[in-house]
Design a protein around this motif. Structure first.
Motif, mmCIF file in Angstrom:
data_model
loop_
_atom_site.group_PDB
_atom_site.id
_atom_site.type_symbol
_atom_site.label_atom_id
_atom_site.label_comp_id
_atom_site.label_asym_id
_atom_site.label_seq_id
_atom_site.Cartn_x
_atom_site.Cartn_y
_atom_site.Cartn_z
ATOM 1 N N VAL A 191 9.379 5.308 -2.613
ATOM 2 C CA VAL A 191 8.609 5.649 -3.931
ATOM 3 C C VAL A 191 8.490 3.975 -4.695
ATOM 4 N N LEU A 192 9.660 3.397 -4.727
ATOM 5 C CA LEU A 192 9.788 2.228 -5.457
ATOM 6 C C LEU A 192 8.954 1.120 -4.662
ATOM 7 N N CYS A 193 9.131 1.095 -3.499
ATOM 8 C CA CYS A 193 8.558 0.085 -2.708
ATOM 9 C C CYS A 193 7.102 0.346 -2.867
ATOM 10 N N VAL A 194 6.494 1.519 -2.686
ATOM 11 C CA VAL A 194 4.929 1.956 -2.831
ATOM 12 C C VAL A 194 4.331 1.392 -4.366
ATOM 13 N N ILE A 195 5.112 1.787 -5.289
ATOM 14 C CA ILE A 195 4.812 1.456 -6.632
ATOM 15 C C ILE A 195 4.685 0.060 -7.045
ATOM 16 N N LEU A 196 5.887 -0.695 -6.348
ATOM 17 C CA LEU A 196 5.712 -2.427 -6.578
ATOM 18 C C LEU A 196 4.580 -2.753 -5.633
ATOM 19 N N SER A 197 4.240 -2.323 -4.451
ATOM 20 C CA SER A 197 3.061 -2.696 -3.598
ATOM 21 C C SER A 197 1.586 -2.400 -4.337
ATOM 22 N N LEU A 198 1.515 -1.132 -5.026
ATOM 23 C CA LEU A 198 0.456 -0.893 -5.746
ATOM 24 C C LEU A 198 0.220 -1.798 -7.061
ATOM 25 N N ILE A 199 1.274 -2.110 -7.687
ATOM 26 C CA ILE A 199 1.046 -3.002 -8.773
ATOM 27 C C ILE A 199 0.683 -4.364 -8.307
ATOM 28 N N GLY A 200 1.352 -4.986 -7.449
ATOM 29 C CA GLY A 200 1.161 -6.118 -6.900
ATOM 30 C C GLY A 200 -0.317 -6.324 -6.506
ATOM 31 N N ALA A 201 -1.183 -5.144 -5.680
ATOM 32 C CA ALA A 201 -2.322 -5.216 -5.198
ATOM 33 C C ALA A 201 -3.127 -5.240 -6.254
ATOM 34 N N SER A 202 -2.807 -4.339 -7.229
ATOM 35 C CA SER A 202 -3.929 -4.163 -8.570
ATOM 36 C C SER A 202 -3.729 -5.638 -9.410
ATOM 37 N N LEU A 203 -2.495 -6.137 -9.409
ATOM 38 C CA LEU A 203 -2.610 -7.481 -10.268
ATOM 39 C C LEU A 203 -3.523 -8.863 -9.466
ATOM 40 N N ALA A 204 -3.350 -8.587 -8.233
ATOM 41 C CA ALA A 204 -4.404 -9.311 -7.570
ATOM 42 C C ALA A 204 -5.806 -9.194 -7.925
ATOM 43 N N GLY A 205 -5.989 -7.960 -7.935
ATOM 44 C CA GLY A 205 -7.531 -7.816 -8.142
ATOM 45 C C GLY A 205 -7.808 -8.186 -9.727
ATOM 46 N N LEU A 206 -6.888 -7.833 -10.595
ATOM 47 C CA LEU A 206 -7.213 -8.173 -11.938
ATOM 48 C C LEU A 206 -7.162 -9.680 -12.218
ATOM 49 N N SER A 207 -6.347 -10.326 -11.297
ATOM 50 C CA SER A 207 -6.439 -11.533 -11.625
ATOM 51 C C SER A 207 -7.730 -12.347 -11.613
#
Length: 125
Positions: A64-80
């Motif tokens: 769960v922690l790894c998936v959350i970090l991955s999703l946040i990383g992917a979201s940040l890439a798009g938002l950037s």
């Protein structure tokens, strides 16, 4: 025969206003790249936790922690990219740079992640 070329449509905002001073555009690009590095760091952290720290937490918690970090990383890439475009468009129109809550959100995410992993490291010992 020449190589394949992929055509990317130029954003409409690039046709508006005037071209900003290149120093500001380059500074905006450096900020974009810093956000991308942060995104990659979140993804690398997720992979590292999954592969290098199997005893830090029970497997379901770790996943769960790894998936959350991955999703946040992917979201940040798009938002950037979105934020980079908004900044460029605002500079072209001589407007104030738009406010973003992403920085506050990322600060909270990183602080919560750091606290969570500190607790997991202490409990795993």
């Amino acid at each position: 025969m020449t190589g394949w070329r992929i055509r990317v449509r130029e954003p409409a905002w690039r046709q508006q206003g005037k071209t900003p001073d290149y120093r500001f555009s380059l500074a905006n690009e450096r900020t974009f790249l810093a956000w991308i590095r942060t995104s990659l760091a979140l993804l690398a952290g997720a992979v590292a936790i999954d592969q290098l720290a199997p005893n830090i937490a029970p497997q379901p918690v770790r996943i769960v922690l790894c998936v959350i970090l991955s999703l946040i990383g992917a979201s940040l890439a798009g938002l950037s990219y979105r934020r980079w475009g908004q900044m460029e468009a605002a500079m072209r129109r001589d407007e104030a740079l738009p406010f973003s809550r992403v920085m506050l959100f990322m600060t909270i995410v990183v602080a919560v992640a750091a606290f969570t992993f500190a607790v997991l490291i202490l409990v795993a010992r």
